[in-house]
Design an enzyme around this catalytic site. Structure first.
Site, PDB file in Angstrom:
ATOM      1  N   THR A 124      32.043  36.000  29.592  1.00 11.36           N
ATOM      2  CA  THR A 124      32.355  37.690  28.671  1.00 11.36           C
ATOM      3  C   THR A 124      33.604  37.713  27.683  1.00 11.36           C
ATOM      4  OG1 THR A 124      30.793  38.378  30.736  1.00 11.36           O
ATOM      5  CG2 THR A 124      32.014  40.578  28.864  1.00 11.36           C
TER       6      THR A 124
ATOM      7  N   SER B 207      42.000  38.610  34.493  1.00  8.13           N
ATOM      8  CA  SER B 207      42.010  40.487  34.459  1.00  8.13           C
ATOM      9  C   SER B 207      41.724  40.367  35.377  1.00  8.13           C
ATOM     10  CB  SER B 207      40.821  40.734  33.007  1.00  8.13           C
ATOM     11  OG  SER B 207      40.922  42.126  33.282  1.00  8.13           O
ATOM     12  N   HIS B 208      40.631  41.616  35.922  1.00 10.93           N
ATOM     13  CA  HIS B 208      40.503  42.094  37.341  1.00 10.93           C
ATOM     14  C   HIS B 208      40.676  41.511  38.486  1.00 10.93           C
ATOM     15  CE1 HIS B 208      37.029  41.719  35.294  1.00 10.93           C
ATOM     16  NE2 HIS B 208      36.273  41.589  36.634  1.00 10.93           N
TER      17      HIS B 208
ATOM     18  N   ASP C  25      44.344  47.573  35.395  1.00 11.30           N
ATOM     19  CA  ASP C  25      43.734  46.140  35.922  1.00 11.30           C
ATOM     20  C   ASP C  25      44.377  44.873  35.651  1.00 11.30           C
ATOM     21  OD1 ASP C  25      43.755  45.147  33.057  1.00 11.30           O
ATOM     22  OD2 ASP C  25      41.852  44.145  33.716  1.00 11.30           O
TER      23      ASP C  25
ATOM     24  N   ASP D  24      45.790  42.561  33.955  1.00 11.76           N
ATOM     25  CA  ASP D  24      45.807  42.006  32.184  1.00 11.76           C
ATOM     26  C   ASP D  24      46.287  43.371  32.081  1.00 11.76           C
ATOM     27  OD1 ASP D  24      43.498  42.556  31.970  1.00 11.76           O
ATOM     28  OD2 ASP D  24      43.062  41.623  30.564  1.00 11.76           O
TER      29      ASP D  24
ATOM     30  N   ASP E 106      44.451  46.150  30.457  1.00 11.11           N
ATOM     31  CA  ASP E 106      44.147  46.605  29.349  1.00 11.11           C
ATOM     32  C   ASP E 106      42.393  47.629  29.974  1.00 11.11           C
ATOM     33  OD1 ASP E 106      41.602  44.623  30.589  1.00 11.11           O
ATOM     34  OD2 ASP E 106      41.061  43.468  29.343  1.00 11.11           O
ATOM     35  N   ARG E 107      42.274  47.563  31.510  1.00 11.59           N
ATOM     36  CA  ARG E 107      41.397  48.466  31.796  1.00 11.59           C
ATOM     37  C   ARG E 107      42.477  49.954  32.543  1.00 11.59           C
ATOM     38  NH1 ARG E 107      36.155  46.072  34.889  1.00 11.59           N
ATOM     39  NH2 ARG E 107      36.428  44.504  33.484  1.00 11.59           N
TER      40      ARG E 107
ATOM     41  N   GLU F 243      32.137  50.929  29.958  1.00 14.28           N
ATOM     42  CA  GLU F 243      31.535  51.583  31.517  1.00 14.28           C
ATOM     43  C   GLU F 243      32.714  51.493  31.984  1.00 14.28           C
ATOM     44  OE1 GLU F 243      30.592  49.946  33.532  1.00 14.28           O
ATOM     45  OE2 GLU F 243      30.549  48.189  32.285  1.00 14.28           O
ATOM     46  N   SER F 244      33.298  49.385  31.251  1.00 16.81           N
ATOM     47  CA  SER F 244      33.896  49.165  32.957  1.00 16.81           C
ATOM     48  C   SER F 244      35.357  49.550  32.731  1.00 16.81           C
ATOM     49  CB  SER F 244      34.045  48.220  32.514  1.00 16.81           C
ATOM     50  OG  SER F 244      34.126  47.290  31.406  1.00 16.81           O
TER      51      SER F 244
ATOM     52  N   LYS G 163      40.969  46.491  24.631  1.00 17.15           N
ATOM     53  CA  LYS G 163      40.862  48.217  24.771  1.00 17.15           C
ATOM     54  C   LYS G 163      42.812  47.871  25.763  1.00 17.15           C
ATOM     55  CE  LYS G 163      38.594  45.630  29.227  1.00 17.15           C
ATOM     56  NZ  LYS G 163      38.463  44.703  29.061  1.00 17.15           N
TER      57      LYS G 163
END
Ligand code: VG1
Ligand code: CO
Length: 541
Positions: A18, A113-114, A275, A277, A279-280, A362-363, A374
Site C-alpha cells: 500500500t 510509518s505506524h 504516527d 512518519d 502523516d497520520r 479512515e486510517s 496525508k
C-alpha cells in the site's frame, strides 16, 4: 570517487505494498537487499543525468545507515544533488513539500510509518515522484519487475563520519537542510497563526503526543515556539530509533498515554497524536474521540473558515473503506466527490488535475493539495483553527455536524498477524457467497449489491482491481473486508463497518453499540471466527 559496479542476484519479495516496501529490519539488513531495491527504483524512474533527489526518513533504526548507502548509490547513478534532512530526518509530508518546493525529480522516504521500529521492528522505503506524491502503481510495479531481474548495482563508497554534512561525493553535492523550517513556514501560510496564538493565550489547553516519532521537533517548533503553547504541550517529543518500544500508531489502542490524559480528570481541551512518519493524525476532545472519517467531513464542511481554503474546495476524495460522511458534505456544497482505493497514491492524479482539494482515509489520514501526502500536523492545525474561529468544543463541533448532515456510525476491526492462509480463506468465503447474498436479508438489512471494488482512474485511465470486498445494504450501510498491504508478519484482516443514522436523538450512541448487528452479520457471512479461531479483533478503531 570511483563508481563500483557490484554483482548481485534478485530477491523475490520486493513488491511494494500500500505504501512502499516494508519488511523486518533483519530482511533489509541482508547483504544487497536495500541496494537491489534502490537500484530498481533508479532504473525505473528515468531521472535525467543531473537530477535532484530528496532523501530522509522517520529516524527509525537503520535510517542513518540506509541514508549513507543511498547517497553513495545516488552519486553513482548520476544525480547532481541530494537534499537530506539533518540527522537523516524528514517527516513524510515535509519530504513531499521539499520535493515540490525544490523541483526535485523525486524523493526517497525511509519509513515503515505506524509499524514498530527498533532492531526487531520494521523498516521501509518508498519513492515519491516529482509532484511530491507516492509513486503510482504503474511505477511501483515497474520497480518490482526490475527487482526480479537485477544483476548489478552502482555505488560510490563514502567515508565513515559521525554525522552527514554538506559534501561532494564525486560530482554529486549533498545539501543538508533543517527538516522543520520549510514545513513550519508552509503551515504558517495556510492557517491563521495570529488567531491561534491569541486562542492559546485564553487558556485553551492542548496536548500533542508525538509518540517518540518524527513529529516531535516539528510539533515543538510549531506549537510551542511559533504558537506559544505552554511548554510541555508536546509530549514524547524526542524521536527514538525504537519509538520508545511503542507502536507509533495514533489510535485508541496504541496512543494509550494520550487517551488516558484526554479521558482523565482535568483533561486538556484538545488532544492529538501522529504516527511514525508524521502523516497520520488522531483528534480527541475532552473525553471525546473523533473518527477519522468524521474528521474529514468536518474539515470539508468548515474549510472556508480557514485562510488557506477561504476560496472553497474544488472537490473531495476518500478511500473506499472510509465512511460516507464526507460524501454528504460534498453533496451539500455542490462539489465533486471521488471514491478511490486504499492508499494515498490514488489521490495524486486528482489533486494534480485540480479536481480535489481535500482527501482522507479512515486510517487516521487527512490531507490537502498543499502537499501530495496525508499530513498529521496539518490536520491538527486545521482543527485548532476551526475551534478558534467557532469557539466551541470538539464534542460540540461533532454534535452540530451530525445534526446537519446525519451521523455515519463507523468502525474498523483489525485482526492482526492471522496466518496468511486463514485470512485468504475468509476473503474467499465472502467472495463465494456474493451470488446468493444479493437480495437476501439479515434482520432489517437487505443486501443491495456485493462486489470486489475496482477503480478506474479518471485522469490516466489506469485500472486497479481487487481493492476490497463490499457488501452494501439497501439503507446505505456497508460491510467491507480487505487484507492489509502494510503488515510484515502474517496477514492483517480488516473489517470495516458503517451505518447511517439521520435521527439526532440517536447520535450520542456509542459506535460499537450502534454497529453490533452489522458486526454479527459480518461474522456470519465470512465465518471469520471459525476460520481464524479469533474471538475478537486485535485493534478496534
Ligand atoms: C494502511 C491504511 C491505509 C494507509 C496505509 C499507509 O494500509 O489502511 O489507509 O494509506 O496504511 O499509511 P493497509 O494496506 O495496511 O490497510 V502509513 O501512515 O502506514 O504510510
Ligand atoms: Co504514516
Amino acid at each position: 570517487m570511483s563508481v563500483r559496479i557490484v554483482e548481485t542476484t534478485p530477491f523475490q519479495d520486493q513488491r511494494p505494498g500500500t505504501s512502499g516496501l516494508r519488511k523486518k529490519v533483519a530482511v533489509f539488513r541482508q547483504s544487497h537487499y536495500l541496494e537491489n531495491f534502490v537500484q530498481s527504483i533508479f532504473d525505473s524512474i528515468d531521472a535525467p543525468a543531473g537530477s535532484v533527489l530528496v532523501l530522509g526518513g522517520d529516524g527509525r533504526y537503520y535510517n542513518v545507515e540506509a541514508i549513507r548507502t543511498i547517497l553513495g548509490m545516488a552519486a553513482a547513478n548520476g544525480f547532481s544533488k541530494v537534499i537530506v534532512g539533518r540527522g537523516g530526518i524528514l517527516s513524510t509530508p515535509a519530504a513531499s513539500n521539499l520535493i515540490r518546493q525544490r523541483r526535485a525529480h523525486g524523493g526517497i522516504i525511509l519509513s515503515a510509518s505506524h509499524n514498530p521500529g527498533g532492531e526487531e521492528g520494521d523498516f521501509g522505503i518508498k519513492y515519491n515522484a516529482g509532484n511530491g506524491g507516492p509513486a503510482p502503481e504503474k511505477m511501483t510495479e515497474a520497480m518490482y519487475e526490475k527487482s526480479l531481474t537485477i544483476s548489478k548495482y552502482r555505488i560510490c563508497d563514502i567515508p565513515q563520519m559521525d554525522e552527514i554534512g554538506d559534501m561532494l561525493i564525486g560530482e554529486m553535492a549533498v545539501e543538508v537542510i533543517d527538516p522543520v523550517s520549510d514545513y513550519a513556514d508552509l503551515m504558517e501560510s495556510l492557517f491563521d497563526f495570529e488567531l491561534l496564538r491569541d486562542f492559546l493565550k485564553t487558556g485553551f489547553r492542548i496536548c500533542f503526543d508525538a509518540m517518540h516519532a518524527v513529529t516531535g521537533p516539528y510539533a515543538r517548533e510549531i506549537f510551542e515556539n511559533r504558537l506559544g503553547a505552554r511548554p510541555g504541550s508536546v509530549v514524547n517529543s524526542i524521536p527514538l530509533p525504537d519509538f520508545g518500544g511503542g507502536h507509533p500508531d495514533p489510535n485508541l489502542t496504541y496512543a494509550e498515554d494520550l487517551v488516558k490524559t484526554m479521558y482523565g480528570e482535568d483533561a486538556p481541551d484538545f488532544g492529538a497524536a501522529s504516527d511514525g512518519d508524521g502523516d497520520r493524525n488522531m483528534i480527541l476532545g475532552r473525553h471525546f474521540f473523533v473518527t477519522p472519517s468524521d474528521s474529514l467531513a468536518v474539515l470539508a464542511a468548515n474549510a472556508k473558515l480557514v485562510p488557506g481554503y477561504r476560496q472553497g474546495l474544488s472537490g473531495v476524495a476518500r478511500s473506499m473503506p472510509t465512511s460516507g460522511a464526507v460524501d454528504r458534505v460534498a453533496e451539500a456544497l455542490g462539489i465533486p466527490f471521488y471514491e478511490t482505493p486504499t492508499g494515498w497514491k490514488f489521490f495524486g492524479n486528482l489533486m494534480d488535475a485540480g479536481r480535489v482539494t481535500l482527501c482522507g482515509e479512515e486510517s487516521f489520514g487527512t490531507g490537502s493539495n498543499h502537499v501530495r501526502e496525508k499530513d498529521g500536523l496539518w490536520a491538527v492545525l486545521f482543527w485548532l483553527n476551526l475551534l478558534a474561529v467557532r469557539k466551541i468544543s470538539v464534542e460540540e463541533m461533532l454534535l452540530d455536524h451530525w445534526k446537519t448532515f446525519g451521523r455515519n456510525f463507523y468502525s474498523r476491526h483489525d485482526y492482526e498477524d492471522v496466518p496468511a492462509q486463514a485470512a485468504k480463506e475468509v476473503i474467499e468465503t465472502v467472495r463465494s457467497r456474493f451470488a446468493d447474498l444479493t437480495g437476501s436479508s439479515f434482520g432489517q438489512y437487505r443486501v443491495l449489491f456485493c462486489d470486489d471494488f475496482s477503480y478506474s482512474d479518471p485522469i490516466d485511465g489506469s485500472l486497479s482491481r481487487g481493492q476490497g470486498l463490499r457488501i452494501v445494504f439497501a439503507d446505505g450501510s456497508r460491510i467491507v473486508y480487505r487484507l492489509s498491504g502494510t503488515g510484515t508478519s502474517g496477514a492483517t484482516l480488516r473489517l470495516y463497518l458503517e451505518s447511517f443514522e439521520p435521527d439526532a436523538s440517536m447520535h450520542h450512541l456509542d459506535a460499537q453499540a450502534a454497529l453490533q448487528d452489522l458486526v454479527a452479520i459480518a461474522n456470519e457471512i465470512s465465518k471469520l471466527r471459525e476460520i481464524t479461531g479469533r474471538e475478537k479483533p486485535t485493534v478496534i478503531t
